[in-house]
Write a protein that holds these residues in place. Structure first.
Motif, PDB file in Angstrom:
ATOM      1  N   SER A 182     -12.690  -0.483   0.791  1.00  0.00           N
ATOM      2  CA  SER A 182     -12.410  -1.453  -0.269  1.00  0.00           C
ATOM      3  C   SER A 182     -10.919  -1.710  -0.420  1.00  0.00           C
ATOM      4  CB  SER A 182     -13.054  -1.023  -1.591  1.00  0.00           C
ATOM      5  OG  SER A 182     -12.501   0.175  -2.033  1.00  0.00           O
ATOM      6  N   GLN A 183     -10.103  -0.706  -0.058  1.00  0.00           N
ATOM      7  CA  GLN A 183      -8.654  -0.951  -0.037  1.00  0.00           C
ATOM      8  C   GLN A 183      -8.309  -2.033   0.979  1.00  0.00           C
ATOM      9  OE1 GLN A 183      -6.375   2.523   0.810  1.00  0.00           O
ATOM     10  NE2 GLN A 183      -6.119   3.050  -1.344  1.00  0.00           N
ATOM     11  N   ASN A 230     -12.080   9.251   1.254  1.00  0.00           N
ATOM     12  CA  ASN A 230     -13.326   8.583   0.940  1.00  0.00           C
ATOM     13  C   ASN A 230     -13.444   7.277   1.722  1.00  0.00           C
ATOM     14  OD1 ASN A 230     -15.320   7.042  -0.262  1.00  0.00           O
ATOM     15  ND2 ASN A 230     -14.989   8.010  -2.250  1.00  0.00           N
ATOM     16  N   LYS A 231     -14.439   7.213   2.591  1.00  0.00           N
ATOM     17  CA  LYS A 231     -14.538   6.084   3.501  1.00  0.00           C
ATOM     18  C   LYS A 231     -14.732   4.763   2.766  1.00  0.00           C
ATOM     19  CE  LYS A 231     -16.399   7.975   7.162  1.00  0.00           C
ATOM     20  NZ  LYS A 231     -17.672   8.450   7.680  1.00  0.00           N
ATOM     21  N   SER A 232     -15.612   4.771   1.767  1.00  0.00           N
ATOM     22  CA  SER A 232     -15.883   3.485   1.126  1.00  0.00           C
ATOM     23  C   SER A 232     -14.672   3.034   0.314  1.00  0.00           C
ATOM     24  CB  SER A 232     -17.125   3.579   0.241  1.00  0.00           C
ATOM     25  OG  SER A 232     -16.856   4.383  -0.872  1.00  0.00           O
ATOM     26  N   LYS A 233     -13.879   4.009  -0.133  1.00  0.00           N
ATOM     27  CA  LYS A 233     -12.658   3.639  -0.839  1.00  0.00           C
ATOM     28  C   LYS A 233     -11.672   2.978   0.104  1.00  0.00           C
ATOM     29  CE  LYS A 233     -11.099   6.047  -4.944  1.00  0.00           C
ATOM     30  NZ  LYS A 233     -10.563   7.322  -5.408  1.00  0.00           N
ATOM     31  N   SER A 234     -11.540   3.535   1.321  1.00  0.00           N
ATOM     32  CA  SER A 234     -10.575   2.933   2.232  1.00  0.00           C
ATOM     33  C   SER A 234     -11.055   1.549   2.671  1.00  0.00           C
ATOM     34  CB  SER A 234     -10.289   3.844   3.425  1.00  0.00           C
ATOM     35  OG  SER A 234     -11.453   4.228   4.072  1.00  0.00           O
ATOM     36  N   GLN A 283       0.828  -1.205   0.000  1.00  0.00           N
ATOM     37  CA  GLN A 283       0.000   0.000   0.000  1.00  0.00           C
ATOM     38  C   GLN A 283       0.868   1.263   0.000  1.00  0.00           C
ATOM     39  OE1 GLN A 283      -3.493   0.118  -0.087  1.00  0.00           O
ATOM     40  NE2 GLN A 283      -3.052   2.268  -0.487  1.00  0.00           N
ATOM     41  N   GLU A 330      -6.771   8.134   2.968  1.00  0.00           N
ATOM     42  CA  GLU A 330      -7.871   8.136   1.995  1.00  0.00           C
ATOM     43  C   GLU A 330      -9.073   8.843   2.611  1.00  0.00           C
ATOM     44  OE1 GLU A 330      -9.387   7.975  -1.190  1.00  0.00           O
ATOM     45  OE2 GLU A 330      -7.852   6.418  -1.316  1.00  0.00           O
TER      46      GLU A 330
END
Lengths: 180, 120
Positions: B35-36, B29-33, A29, B27
């Motif tokens: 999904s990361q 954007n919560k939903s992005k983190s 990451q 990040e």
């Protein structure tokens, strides 16, 4: 109920594997987020520091060790107890400086790099740099300021992995520095 | 044997929480983190499952796979089994862990609710 997978699983080994893989995910990451190897090394060191300052409490609770009398004893405790307890390795202590304020851990068997090859475009990445931060953080909580860095790394083609620790000073005020 | 007090799992929990705090802070954007994190978990889970199943015969059906997840996989990752497995027999399974290891250090208040992935 006919078959029994999982018989004789070495759970400890698996926890270690989980740890290694998760660490790999973290580094990958960071590689995505930063272009610069130095910056990645710095981030890893910082995370290690944050882990170290928390881990030392757990260590003190488990180990029951007394105050170390000198830096040589600190090195012994780190290798024989701390590394052993958490990573199940016991690095060799070597290369003391004449003034007894600097030594190396030789990591024969670094669990963090078990499945790792460094990509060609990251020649300066210190993959295991989190260890440096963790040692620095833990010792700082014990009022010992040190500097830590990797001087050799098998991932970079060296024949050994060497983590150098240098004594800077004894901290008098027990105020921990901010986590950031 | 290896309970929550095991030294190497303490280290794992600390590493895990620093991964989470890093991903969440880098990040916006919560939903992005989320999904990361999921993508990282996917890779880790895949490798672990490969290791765990390398000497076992092929699973007969999806119930066997779920049993593997609940017992062996959960044991490997969390040192305990899933407490309860329910299914509607149409391919939906619900795994219930009454003492999820990675949550035991998080207080039970509402403070962290907003970080949790939502079901819309």
């Amino acid at each position: 109920m006919s078959k029994q997978p999982g018989r004789g699983l070495e759970s400890r080994k698996l926890v270690g594997e989980l740890f290694t893989l998760t660490y790999g995910a973290l580094v990958s990451q960071l590689i995505k987020d930063y272009d610069n190897d130095d910056e990645i090394n710095k981030q890893l060191d910082k995370m290690g520091y944050n882990i170290g300052i928390r881990l030392v409490e757990d260590f003190m609770a488990r180990s029951n060790v007394d105050k170390c009398q000198d830096f040589r004893e600190t090195a012994e405790v780190l290798s024989k107890m701390a590394f052993k307890m958490y990573l199940n390795i016991s690095p060799t202590i070597a290369n003391w400086s004449p003034a007894n304020d600097e030594f190396s851990f030789i990591l024969d068997n670094n669990p963090l790099v078990e499945f790792v090859e460094l990509p060609d475009d990251h020649p300066d990445l210190n993959y295991s740099n989190i260890l440096c931060g963790a040692i620095r953080g833990a010792l700082e909580m014990l009022q010992l300021e040190v500097e830590t860095w990797f001087s050799k790394d098998v991932l970079k083609g060296d024949n050994i992995t060497e983590l150098r620790v240098k004594y800077i000073k004894r901290l008098t005020d027990a105020l921990p520095a901010g986590e950031d | 044997m290896s309970t929550a007090g095991d030294a190497s799992s303490v280290l794992f929990e600390l590493l895990h929480s620093s991964l989470i705090s890093y991903v969440c802070s880098s990040e916006d954007n919560k939903s992005k983190s989320v999904s990361q994190l999921e993508a990282h978990g996917f890779r880790v889970g895949q490798s672990l499952a490969e290791q765990l199943t390398k000497d076992t015969p092929r699973f007969k059906d999806d119930l066997e796979i779920m049993k593997f997840i609940c017992r062996d996989f959960w044991n490997a990752v969390y040192q305990k089994q899933v407490d309860n497995l329910r299914t509607n027999h149409q391919g939906v399974y619900v795994l219930q862990d009454n003492n999820f290891k990675l949550f035991t250090h998080i207080s039970a208040g509402k403070q962290y609710i907003e970080f949790a992935p939502q079901v819309d």
